[in-house]
Design a protein around this motif. Structure first.
Motif, mmCIF file in Angstrom:
data_model
loop_
_atom_site.group_PDB
_atom_site.id
_atom_site.type_symbol
_atom_site.label_atom_id
_atom_site.label_comp_id
_atom_site.label_asym_id
_atom_site.label_seq_id
_atom_site.Cartn_x
_atom_site.Cartn_y
_atom_site.Cartn_z
ATOM 1 N N UNK A 292 0.779 -1.185 0.104
ATOM 2 C CA UNK A 292 -0.118 0.143 -0.095
ATOM 3 C C UNK A 292 1.110 1.223 0.006
ATOM 4 N N UNK A 293 1.804 1.297 0.865
ATOM 5 C CA UNK A 293 2.897 2.272 0.921
ATOM 6 C C UNK A 293 3.632 2.458 -0.555
ATOM 7 N N UNK A 294 3.745 1.491 -1.213
ATOM 8 C CA UNK A 294 4.501 1.639 -2.551
ATOM 9 C C UNK A 294 3.471 2.343 -3.772
ATOM 10 N N UNK A 295 1.975 1.798 -3.409
ATOM 11 C CA UNK A 295 1.171 2.557 -4.190
ATOM 12 C C UNK A 295 0.960 3.848 -4.079
ATOM 13 N N UNK A 296 0.934 4.279 -2.879
ATOM 14 C CA UNK A 296 0.451 5.734 -2.448
ATOM 15 C C UNK A 296 1.012 6.888 -3.267
ATOM 16 N N UNK A 297 2.047 7.033 -3.688
ATOM 17 C CA UNK A 297 2.422 8.131 -4.625
ATOM 18 C C UNK A 297 1.911 7.982 -6.020
#
Length: 394
Positions: A292-297
């Motif tokens: 999810x953190x990788x997807x955030x930007x």
């Protein structure tokens, strides 16, 4: 004799025999609309057999559906209705075409029942739209040439990749795409088209792929029926852990070089891996949260929602971006080809750091290779760590 048979068989078989049989209940299937009259008037409508096997089980006692069609059987049924000898219980319903947002079972049944009428109207609408588009082309001084080319004032029309802008009168408003697929999908579509420093054609048909990617990521973490997270606190498998950290490294590199398309591609690979490895759910939290953190930007809205669904009280904006572990970027084992006299005969799996001696020993222990080397003279062994093993025999 022929004339007598043609007159007698329809009367006797269609009228009397079938009438008696049906009257006494001779039927393969029970039906409330079955004919049971003894008077042989069925010959006028094709016989009792035709009535019970066609009219009764059909959707209508009238075969004709168009106003210009003439059904002689229906004419006799109407006459018998006037005389009180027959009664039509079902007739063809008239189709009513209207716009519906939800397709239900009744709509499907109506389309199947009136499929010919629906297809006819559809083809008529296509011809009408086609004629309108041709008129627009002619009005804009664009004419059709031989083949698939277009002409504008006598010159062939070609497509060139160029800039889009309001002043160029070729701008595309994102409002419709955002309303249909969401802002996150639009962001992914624009970034997945290729490196930002390269031109590419604007093809909105590819937006569906990004929409489905976000759906798959959502299903990996959230249960679609209950809306609750389907993650666990279990430890991830070694291959899953290595896949995660390879993805982290690739995404960070794509971010640094502004090649967001490669970052999205690596996230897609990780999502496919999690879908196949955990088909029933239970993705480890230690893998789901970095995903999810990788997807955030790239897709901040759905990422923020997923982060909250996993039970995190604070926004992911304040979380550190994942960092890959160097030791997990190296494959633990590799599969190498084993050749005999230059031809691949088998494949072996060895540790990634295995040296030449270990490669040769593992290759000799392989059943296929051992059978080929039995009775042969090994003149040379070429073992390249991480690449291949080749036996030269005679």
């Amino acid at each position: 004799v022929w004339a007598v048979q043609m007159a007698w068989i329809p009367f006797w078989a269609a009228g009397v025999v079938n009438g008696l049989g049906h009257f006494w209940g001779y039927r393969n299937y029970d039906c409330v609309d079955a004919s049971t009259n003894l008077f042989p008037i069925g010959i006028l409508i094709g016989g009792e057999e035709m009535h019970n096997n066609h009219h009764t089980f059909g959707t209508s006692a009238k075969f004709s559906a168009k106003w210009y069609e003439f059904d002689i059987g229906w004419m006799y049924i109407r006459i018998f209705e006037i005389m009180g000898l027959a009664k039509a219980k079902k007739t063809i319903p008239q189709p009513r075409f209207e716009a519906r947002n939800v397709v239900d079972t009744q709509t499907l049944e109506a389309i199947i029942t009136h499929r010919y009428d629906v297809m006819t109207r559809y083809m008529k609408s296509l011809r009408s739209i086609y004629a309108e588009e041709i008129e627009k082309l002619r009005a804009s001084h664009v004419s059709l040439a031989d083949g698939d080319r277009y002409l504008y004032e006598g010159q062939p029309v070609t497509r060139e990749v160029g800039k889009m802008g309001k002043s160029l009168k070729n701008a595309v408003a994102p409002d419709e795409m955002c309303e249909r697929y969401g802002a996150d999908t639009l962001r992914l579509y624009e970034m997945f088209g290729g490196p930002l420093d390269q031109s590419r054609p604007w093809d909105t048909t590819a937006v569906v792929g990004m929409y489905r990617l976000l759906q798959r990521i959502w299903r990996v973490i959230v249960d679609e029926d209950e809306g609750t997270p389907r993650i666990s606190d279990a430890q991830p498998h070694e291959d899953t852990l290595r896949s995660l950290h390879r993805t982290i490294a690739a995404v960070r590199e794509g971010m640094d070089t502004l090649r967001f398309n490669t970052s999205i591609a690596r996230i897609t690979e990780l999502t496919n891996h999690l879908t196949s490895t955990y088909p029933e759910g239970g993705v480890p939290r230690s893998v789901a949260e970095p995903l999810v953190l990788l997807l955030a930007p790239l897709a901040p809205h759905i990422a923020e929602e997923l982060w909250a669904r996993m039970g995190n009280p604070d926004s992911l904006t304040y979380q550190d971006f994942p960092v890959a572990q160097e030791d997990l970027l190296v494959e633990a084992s590799v599969e190498l080809p084993v050749s005999v006299n230059g031809k691949v005969r088998s494949r072996i799996v060895v540790a990634a750091e295995a040296d030449a001696a270990e490669l040769e020993a593992t290759a000799r222990a392989d059943d296929k290779v051992a059978a080929l080397l039995e009775g042969a003279t090994v003149r040379k062994v070429i073992a390249v760590p991480g690449k291949m093993v080749n036996f030269v025999v005679s």
